[in-house]
Design a protein around this motif. Sequence first.
Motif: not given
Length: 281
Positions: A110-126
């Motif tokens: 969960n703590g990995h900086p590249d983990a999907f859950a830690n990616v800013p929503v707007e970035k992945a949503a784009a």
Amino acid sequence: MTVNDTPGDGMDRELTLMAVHAHPDDEVIGTGGILAKYTAEGIRTVLVTCTNGEQGDGPGGVKPGEPGHDDAAVAERRLAELRESVAHLGIDHLELLGYRDSGMDGWDGNGHPDAFANVPVEKAAARLAALMERYRPQVIVTYDENGNYGHPDHIQAHRIAVAAAEMTGIPDKFYYTAVPREGIRQMFEFMRANGMTPDDFELPDDFGTPDELITSVVDVSPYVENKLKALEAHASQGENIPFLRMPPEAQHQAFSREYFIRTTSRVAAPDKEDDLFAGLR
Ligand SMILES: [Zn+2]
């Protein structure tokens, strides 16, 4: 008013279903039947898988965090299994967002900086919005706001799908997958009657979706075999897939219908429907 804001403009474009899932293997149980069925009906189907499944089991059942668990090898294996599953379901397009699997809630991953859950929503949503622009799906299916069972990547998949739909205004109908409470209760009773559950196991009362909230039930019984083959393709995760160990009649009961909650419709469709494309064709 732009074209995208016109209710029903979906009727002028190729009918397309997009399912947004978190991990390789998530596509099968709740949406494998609709993906196979709509493909068979000539509707274009697109599966978006957000992560590579790094936090799955490694060869020999090695769990993430245990010695010998190789993230890269697990991801490679799971993406190969995903392609096989996609072939069994006949899905037209597989799109990988390639994010790192965050692992179950509470895991070290969960703590990995590249983990999907830690990616800013707007970035992945784009990125997902760009796929919506490319395929212009009238129908989108993803998880509910709890990710259906609380997995951080499923919650994130829900968030980016909702955000991308809002950014683009493209989907005419938007759905959450659902597991009906009454269906789970029946399955549990069946398993208990057949000695398949521990004696002390009790199903939580609030598990699953209250049946009255379910708007859409799709009969996918002709595609149960496709779903089973697709699920078997995810062999490396077999230990985590109890459906594979159920007797055939229970598999058939569990897999022959898929359930959804429609949260948005810009076309006229019945309150209770048996087709996610009702009102679009
Ligand atoms: Zn998952």
